[in-house]
Design a protein around this motif. Structure first.
Motif, short mmCIF file in Angstrom:
data_model
loop_
_atom_site.label_atom_id
_atom_site.label_comp_id
_atom_site.label_asym_id
_atom_site.label_seq_id
_atom_site.Cartn_x
_atom_site.Cartn_y
_atom_site.Cartn_z
N ARG A 46 0.80 -1.29 0.03
CA ARG A 46 0.11 -0.05 -0.16
C ARG A 46 1.01 1.26 0.00
O ARG A 46 1.76 1.20 0.72
N VAL A 47 0.38 2.35 -0.73
CA VAL A 47 1.29 3.54 -1.02
C VAL A 47 0.08 4.58 -0.88
O VAL A 47 -0.91 4.50 -1.38
N VAL A 48 0.69 5.70 0.08
CA VAL A 48 -0.27 6.84 0.19
C VAL A 48 0.58 7.96 -0.03
O VAL A 48 1.86 7.96 0.19
N GLN A 49 -0.07 9.12 -0.36
CA GLN A 49 0.67 10.33 -0.44
C GLN A 49 -0.23 11.76 0.09
O GLN A 49 -1.40 11.78 -0.46
N GLY A 50 0.19 12.21 1.12
CA GLY A 50 -0.50 13.31 1.50
C GLY A 50 -1.60 12.97 2.66
O GLY A 50 -2.33 13.83 3.02
N THR A 51 -1.74 11.86 3.14
CA THR A 51 -2.75 11.44 4.23
C THR A 51 -1.86 10.28 5.18
O THR A 51 -0.63 9.85 4.75
N ASP A 52 -2.31 9.78 5.99
CA ASP A 52 -1.83 8.67 6.71
C ASP A 52 -2.48 7.33 6.41
O ASP A 52 -3.54 7.43 5.70
N LEU A 53 -1.70 6.63 6.79
CA LEU A 53 -1.84 5.11 6.35
C LEU A 53 -2.01 4.22 7.43
O LEU A 53 -1.19 3.96 8.34
N VAL A 54 -3.35 3.61 7.82
CA VAL A 54 -3.51 2.98 8.98
C VAL A 54 -3.75 1.47 8.54
O VAL A 54 -4.59 1.48 7.75
N ILE A 55 -2.90 0.80 9.20
CA ILE A 55 -3.12 -0.92 9.14
C ILE A 55 -3.97 -1.06 10.29
O ILE A 55 -3.30 -1.17 11.35
N GLU A 56 -5.13 -1.49 10.18
CA GLU A 56 -6.22 -1.90 11.28
C GLU A 56 -5.61 -3.25 11.95
O GLU A 56 -5.21 -4.21 11.40
N ALA A 57 -6.03 -3.44 13.11
CA ALA A 57 -5.87 -4.52 13.93
C ALA A 57 -6.38 -5.94 13.14
O ALA A 57 -7.58 -6.04 12.54
N GLY A 58 -5.53 -6.97 13.03
CA GLY A 58 -5.89 -8.14 12.16
C GLY A 58 -5.54 -8.02 10.67
O GLY A 58 -5.44 -8.97 9.92
N GLU A 59 -5.11 -6.70 10.13
CA GLU A 59 -4.82 -6.83 8.81
C GLU A 59 -3.28 -7.13 8.55
O GLU A 59 -2.63 -7.06 9.69
N LYS A 60 -2.97 -7.65 7.52
CA LYS A 60 -1.70 -7.94 6.98
C LYS A 60 -1.46 -7.37 5.77
O LYS A 60 -2.42 -7.28 4.83
N ALA A 61 -0.33 -6.60 5.51
CA ALA A 61 0.06 -6.06 4.30
C ALA A 61 1.66 -6.11 4.00
O ALA A 61 2.17 -6.47 5.10
N LYS A 62 1.82 -6.13 2.97
CA LYS A 62 3.07 -6.57 2.50
C LYS A 62 4.00 -5.22 2.68
O LYS A 62 4.46 -4.94 3.97
N ASP A 63 4.45 -4.51 1.85
CA ASP A 63 5.18 -3.08 2.17
C ASP A 63 4.26 -2.00 2.07
O ASP A 63 3.20 -1.97 1.36
N VAL A 64 4.49 -1.23 3.28
CA VAL A 64 3.60 0.02 3.30
C VAL A 64 4.40 1.35 3.34
O VAL A 64 5.45 1.66 3.57
N VAL A 65 3.89 2.42 2.31
CA VAL A 65 4.88 3.59 2.30
C VAL A 65 3.70 4.74 2.32
O VAL A 65 2.83 4.86 1.54
N ALA A 66 4.37 5.74 2.99
CA ALA A 66 3.61 6.91 3.18
C ALA A 66 4.55 8.02 2.86
O ALA A 66 5.62 8.18 3.36
#
Length: 177
Positions: A46-66
């Motif tokens: 997941r990638v975001v620009q200009g906002t927060d990136l929230v990975i919620e409880a129980g979620e799995k994500a590969k690479d996260v970039v903000a």
């Protein structure tokens, strides 16, 4: 076992490169425009620009970039690598980062029994950890202050111009000409 820090840093740098490009026409506009972009890749990144990136409880994500935003990894969530450019990486108690937690121009905050299986790196900011935090890799906090201003953070802020737009391209949307 190979270090995952360099591929993570390379990914973050590649994603930030469009922010370095100048768009003179957009800069001449008298109204400031904030562009917020987000995308999710098929592999779970997941990638975001200009906002927060929230990975919620129980979620799995590969690479996260903000880029110009914070990454918040909630209790019970798992990510492979987390990179914030001009933002914070906050790993809450009970959250897991399987690789590296990196902030360039911000801070890395690890709470309670958070777990980072790689390195925790804060360039141009602080690395803040509670006492029950587990970090398997290196703990790196690099900051140069002169006259109360951090030089690394200043460099990153100058590189990410406030008028930059978002240029995240999904390979599925690209057509051959």
């Amino acid at each position: 076992m190979r270090s995952r820090f360099l591929p993570t840093l390379a990914l973050a740098s590649t994603l930030a490169l469009p922010a370095f490009a100048a768009d003179d026409a957009a800069k001449k506009s008298s109204l400031p425009v904030k562009v917020v972009c987000a995308t999710t890749a098929k592999d779970g990144s997941r990638v975001v620009q200009g906002t927060d990136l929230v990975i919620e409880a129980g979620e799995k994500a590969k690479d996260v970039v903000a880029v110009e935003g914070n990454i918040i990894i909630r209790k019970g969530a798992t990510v492979d690598d987390a990179v914030a450019i001009r933002g914070r990486v906050i790993v809450e108690a009970g959250a897991v980062v399987k690789g590296d937690a990196v902030s360039m121009g911000g801070e890395v905050r690890l709470q309670g029994n958070a777990r980072v299986e790689g390195s925790a790196v804060a360039l141009g900011g602080k690395l803040t950890t509670d006492k029950d935090v587990h970090i398997e890799g290196d703990r790196i906090s690099l900051s140069f202050e002169i006259g109360g201003k951090d030089l690394l953070r200043g460099f990153i802020e100058d590189a990410l111009d406030k008028d930059s737009g978002c240029h995240i391209i999904d390979n599925d949307d690209v057509t051959d000409a």
